[in-house]
Scaffold this active site. Structure first.
Site, PDB file in Angstrom:
ATOM      1  N   HIS A 114       0.121  36.618  18.504  1.00  0.00           N
ATOM      2  CA  HIS A 114      -1.362  36.742  18.546  1.00  0.00           C
ATOM      3  C   HIS A 114      -1.189  37.182  17.691  1.00  0.00           C
ATOM      4  O   HIS A 114      -2.665  37.140  17.123  1.00  0.00           O
ATOM      5  CB  HIS A 114      -1.875  36.753  19.795  1.00  0.00           C
ATOM      6  CG  HIS A 114      -1.351  36.501  21.399  1.00  0.00           C
ATOM      7  ND1 HIS A 114      -1.964  35.284  21.317  1.00  0.00           N
ATOM      8  CD2 HIS A 114      -1.122  36.164  22.192  1.00  0.00           C
ATOM      9  CE1 HIS A 114      -1.880  35.035  22.488  1.00  0.00           C
ATOM     10  NE2 HIS A 114      -0.925  36.113  23.143  1.00  0.00           N
ATOM     11  N   ASP A 150       4.682  29.687  25.411  1.00  0.00           N
ATOM     12  CA  ASP A 150       4.346  30.547  25.967  1.00  0.00           C
ATOM     13  C   ASP A 150       2.971  29.648  26.255  1.00  0.00           C
ATOM     14  O   ASP A 150       2.828  28.831  26.047  1.00  0.00           O
ATOM     15  CB  ASP A 150       3.192  31.695  25.235  1.00  0.00           C
ATOM     16  CG  ASP A 150       2.918  32.977  25.735  1.00  0.00           C
ATOM     17  OD1 ASP A 150       4.021  33.751  25.522  1.00  0.00           O
ATOM     18  OD2 ASP A 150       2.039  32.872  25.836  1.00  0.00           O
ATOM     19  N   HIS A 152      -0.040  30.900  26.741  1.00  0.00           N
ATOM     20  CA  HIS A 152      -1.725  31.364  25.613  1.00  0.00           C
ATOM     21  C   HIS A 152      -1.256  30.587  23.939  1.00  0.00           C
ATOM     22  O   HIS A 152       0.098  31.024  23.849  1.00  0.00           O
ATOM     23  CB  HIS A 152      -1.784  32.460  25.679  1.00  0.00           C
ATOM     24  CG  HIS A 152      -1.776  33.543  26.861  1.00  0.00           C
ATOM     25  ND1 HIS A 152      -1.326  33.777  28.040  1.00  0.00           N
ATOM     26  CD2 HIS A 152      -2.873  33.828  27.951  1.00  0.00           C
ATOM     27  CE1 HIS A 152      -1.478  34.815  28.814  1.00  0.00           C
ATOM     28  NE2 HIS A 152      -2.596  34.394  29.451  1.00  0.00           N
ATOM     29  N   ASP A 230       5.482  33.178  30.653  1.00  0.00           N
ATOM     30  CA  ASP A 230       4.252  32.689  31.924  1.00  0.00           C
ATOM     31  C   ASP A 230       3.427  31.485  32.217  1.00  0.00           C
ATOM     32  O   ASP A 230       2.249  31.637  32.756  1.00  0.00           O
ATOM     33  CB  ASP A 230       2.681  33.783  31.404  1.00  0.00           C
ATOM     34  CG  ASP A 230       2.416  33.987  29.119  1.00  0.00           C
ATOM     35  OD1 ASP A 230       3.254  32.498  29.056  1.00  0.00           O
ATOM     36  OD2 ASP A 230       2.183  34.239  29.106  1.00  0.00           O
TER      37      ASP A 230
END
Length: 287
Positions: A114, A150, A152, A230
């Protein structure tokens, strides 16, 4: 297979924060107790400024030493700059290992995907996968692909690598979800595969396969994997549907490509994370 880790990365924490030391310590205990795979071990060194500054601004690098939280999710910790540099160092060591013919997994925290050129965010301080990708280019690779599974979206990796010649980014992630990006392709080299919350597991795997097919068409020299766990069905931070056998399948899929690759830990916040990583590594091992 090489596991790159440094247990100093378990020395910082904040009560209630999901990015917690047990993500590493629990996985290390699982890997040290197993006898199914032959593992070699290495420790990373702190990454120097030069590779980091290909991806990040000097201002961001300097800010890691200032005792202020970056946002509600990304607090300041004592010595977080050193922890982040070692996490980058793990990615760079994994790159070297892959080039030498040994698949590698960097089991480090903090995660990185991120972090943008100018901003630490989303538990991430320095973008290890983007830094390693740019390092690969600077040291001879012609075509580098990043595959980010991931749950996200890797908004920082996308922002750093957008329109970089010889690089391609493939992200498979829940949308809508944090950080709110990744609904469509960006630039000429960033390919996003949004997955709706609660998408049935086999449809999720079909989308992962579609991204893998795109990666193969790119014909990379080396593959950098942002391995986040995740999208697991029981992870507390999202609404994924994958199971341990899907992570085994992902590891197996990368092995079968026959292209050098390395992986670094991004997300994954369930208590089952050690078993998910173990399944992924067994898929890579292929024995």
């Amino acid at each position: 297979m090489k596991i790159i880790t440094d247990e100093r990365c378990t020395s910082y924490s904040r009560p209630g924060h999901p990015e917690r030391p047990s993500r590493i310590s629990g996985t290390l205990a699982r890997l040290r107790s197993q006898s199914e795979m032959a593992l070699s071990w290495a420790e990373p060194t702190e990454a120097k400024d030069a590779p980091i500054l290909r991806a990040h601004s000097p201002e961001l690098l300097a800010s890691l030493d200032k005792p202020y939280d970056f946002d509600a999710d990304t607090p300041y910790y004592l010595e977080i700059a050193a922890h982040a540099r070692r996490s980058v160092g793990g990615a760079l060591e994994a790159l070297k290992s892959a080039r030498a013919g040994e698949p590698a997994f960097s089991l480090m925290r903090p995660p990185g995907h991120h972090a943008t050129r100018n901003q630490a965010m989303g538990f991430c301080y320095l973008n290890s996968i983007a830094i390693a990708t740019l390092e690969a280019h600077a040291t001879g690779a012609k075509r580098v692909a990043v595959y980010d599974f991931d749950v996200h979206h890797g908004n920082g990796t996308e922002a750093i690598l957008k329109d970089t010649p010889g690089a391609a980014f493939f992200s498979i992630h829940q949308f809508p979800c944090y950080p709110g990006t990744g609904s469509k392709n960006v630039g000429n080299n960033c390919f996003n595969f949004p997955v709706a919350p609660g998408t049935p597991r086999m449809e999720y795997r079909r989308i992962l396969t579609e991204a893998l097919e795109g990666l193969k068409r790119f014909e990379p020299d080396i593959i950098a994997v942002s391995a986040g766990f995740d999208a697991y069905a029981r992870d507390p931070l999202a609404n994924g549907t994958l199971e341990a056998e899907d992570y085994f399948w992902l590891g197996e899929s990368f092995r079968k490509l026959g292209i050098p690759f390395f992986s670094i830990l991004e997300g994954g916040y369930s208590d089952d994370l050690p078993e998910l990583i173990f399944a992924y590594l067994k898929g890579i091992d292929g024995k």
